[in-house]
Design a protein around this motif. Structure first.
Motif, mmCIF file in Angstrom:
data_model
loop_
_atom_site.group_PDB
_atom_site.id
_atom_site.type_symbol
_atom_site.label_atom_id
_atom_site.label_comp_id
_atom_site.label_asym_id
_atom_site.label_seq_id
_atom_site.Cartn_x
_atom_site.Cartn_y
_atom_site.Cartn_z
ATOM 1 N N LYS A 35 0.850 -1.183 0.000
ATOM 2 C CA LYS A 35 0.000 0.000 0.000
ATOM 3 C C LYS A 35 0.889 1.237 0.000
ATOM 4 C CE LYS A 35 -3.822 -2.184 2.489
ATOM 5 N NZ LYS A 35 -4.670 -2.161 3.720
ATOM 6 N N PHE A 36 0.427 2.301 -0.650
ATOM 7 C CA PHE A 36 1.263 3.491 -0.773
ATOM 8 C C PHE A 36 1.656 4.028 0.598
ATOM 9 C CE2 PHE A 36 1.831 8.091 -0.835
ATOM 10 C CZ PHE A 36 2.836 8.212 -1.788
ATOM 11 N N ARG A 37 0.717 4.068 1.539
ATOM 12 C CA ARG A 37 1.011 4.609 2.866
ATOM 13 C C ARG A 37 2.140 3.824 3.525
ATOM 14 N NH1 ARG A 37 -0.095 3.478 8.075
ATOM 15 N NH2 ARG A 37 -0.343 5.247 9.536
ATOM 16 N N GLU A 38 2.069 2.489 3.478
ATOM 17 C CA GLU A 38 3.090 1.663 4.120
ATOM 18 C C GLU A 38 4.442 1.801 3.417
ATOM 19 O OE1 GLU A 38 1.495 -2.232 3.953
ATOM 20 O OE2 GLU A 38 0.006 -1.904 5.546
ATOM 21 N N PHE A 40 5.469 4.358 1.625
ATOM 22 C CA PHE A 40 6.002 5.717 1.835
ATOM 23 C C PHE A 40 6.612 5.857 3.221
ATOM 24 C CE2 PHE A 40 5.533 10.134 3.246
ATOM 25 C CZ PHE A 40 6.248 10.779 2.248
ATOM 26 N N ILE A 41 5.913 5.350 4.245
ATOM 27 C CA ILE A 41 6.433 5.440 5.611
ATOM 28 C C ILE A 41 7.746 4.664 5.730
ATOM 29 C CG2 ILE A 41 6.049 4.761 8.012
ATOM 30 C CD1 ILE A 41 4.515 7.241 7.212
#
Length: 448
Positions: A35-38, A40-41
């Motif tokens: 997922k993009f959020r994971e 990116f973090i």
């Protein structure tokens, strides 16, 4: 060609490792269906880890390096070759007119080897392409052929990837980060250290656990990271003429660094574990469980305090060797913190501090003589590219010259020297022995 050089310069010189590597890992994470959020973090945390480790390494190099240089100056010895350290070599390497071509060559060889299952390492450590450039320059100067220079650099790329394959499990053990390895040129010194290490393991004293945890159990408070750092820093300060006050300040600085290194190193695990898991899951589904290591720069190992204890303890040894070795022309200064042996020794010995220090002592002449041999060619590169100006009668070099053995053998073998060709074949034979031994060891570990 000009456009390619501009792109390479932007990525490596303008962005730097703390931006480029996380950006690349973000792309890899998204390609692995994170997922993009994971993704990116994880990528941002990796950038923070690189930046934090860079700050600590600079802090350690500044404080310990200044003391070591003061120790050098106190000897009153003058040798003709100026020690510019690795930053100076990296700078002049990138100034070579053909330097930008090593960037696509490194990526191309890696992709081909991955496609044909010749390596399990995906090397994203593009900053250290300069190491391949440096080899290409030295070989081209000595052999008189740029083509031979690129041939030597290509062999180096392959050797680094194969080394990355066998060090992956050890890197995971030392860092607790799954799915990463260190395909760095400095680990190739283990080709020569491996036979010595096999002999040392037969000696009871050197075969006992001697990492930081083992030392804590044996010597109590004196095995604590902060206490070890303080003691070493204080003694180095006294030897460097800092006096009591200055030595106490250096003691606290060393204790600070050795305490913070493990803390910052945990950020690498926090950043890379999710990406590693995503890659493993992707490979399991798409390629029948094929395992891939992500190749990163050596600072992911910098949280191991054995590395810093060994390298600081061997500083006086390197200095004494420089003074007493006949024919040596390089006085350790900017490169006196010898990272060129200690990263490989950490992996080779399973962080056994006794064997690491021994390897630092026996390998010191190799680095100094390598630096002396290549000094005229380094000086030529600096003057021809304009990256540095070396006065007539002076020389520029690097006292802890990375890979002096294989670079010397590349240079002599590609020049048609029969002895050099034979010794290069012997060296490759030793590397094969190391590779097969570690491969067998890794198989045993994975089966348990």
């Amino acid at each position: 060609m000009g456009a390619l050089q501009t792109i390479v310069d932007f990525i490596l010189n303008d962005l730097g490792a703390a931006v480029f590597v996380p950006a690349l890992m973000l792309i890899i994470g998204l390609a692995m269906r994170m997922k993009f959020r994971e993704a990116f973090i994880s990528a941002l945390t990796l950038g923070i880890a690189f930046s934090g480790m860079s700050l600590l390494i600079d802090y350690m190099m500044d404080s310990m390096g200044a003391a070591a240089r003061a120790l050098t100056e106190n000897t009153g010895i003058s040798l003709p070759a100026v020690d510019g350290g690795w930053p100076g070599m990296a700078s002049i390497s990138w100034a070579w007119p053909y330097a930008f071509l090593l960037f696509p060559l490194t990526i191309g060889i890696n992709i081909v080897m991955l496609v044909f299952n010749l390596t399990k390492t995906l090397n994203v450590d593009m900053w250290n392409v300069w190491n391949k450039i440096f080899t290409a320059v030295m070989v081209s100067y000595i052999s008189g052929s740029v083509i031979w220079g690129f041939a030597a650099a290509s062999i180096q790329i392959i050797l680094e990837l194969k080394a990355g394959d066998v060090w992956g499990l050890e890197v995971e053990r030392l860092t607790s980060i799954p799915g990463v390895t260190v395909p760095h040129f400095v680990t190739l010194i283990n080709t020569l250290l491996f036979p010595i290490d096999e002999l040392l393991k037969k000696i009871p004293f050197f075969n006992k656990p001697m990492d930081a945890d083992a030392l804590k159990e044996k010597i109590g408070i004196f095995g604590e990271n902060s206490v070890m750092g303080a003691i070493i820093g204080f003694l180095l300060g006294l030897a460097s003429g800092y006096g009591i006050a200055g030595s106490l300040q250096l003691a606290v600085q060393a204790a600070t660094a050795l305490t913070l290194f493990p803390m910052v190193s945990k950020l690498f695990s926090q950043a890379l574990s999710p990406i590693s898991e995503a890659i493993s899951e992707f490979m399991r589904k798409k390629f029948s469980g094929k395992k891939v290591f992500i190749g990163l720069d050596w600072p992911i190992l910098a949280g191991r305090n054995e590395l810093w204890v060994a390298v600081i303890i061997t500083i006086p040894v390197l200095l004494v060797m420089a003074i007493i070795l006949p024919g040596n022309k390089v006085l350790p200064f900017a490169g006196i913190i010898n990272l060129s042996f200690v990263v490989g020794a950490l992996l080779l010995t399973n962080a056994n501090l006794g064997r690491m220090i021994f390897h630092g002592i026996v390998s010191a002449p190799l680095f100094l003589y390598g630096a002396t041999y290549f000094a005229p060619y380094i000086t030529r590169l600096a003057n021809e590219t304009g990256a540095a100006t070396v006065a007539e009668g002076s020389l520029l070099s690097w006292s802890t010259f990375e890979g002096p053995d294989i670079r010397y053998l590349f240079s002599t073998a590609f020049s048609g020297n029969i002895t050099g060709i034979i010794l290069l074949i012997v060296w490759i034979g030793l590397f094969y022995w190391l590779y097969q031994s570690k491969k067998k060891y890794n198989a045993q570990i994975e089966s348990e």
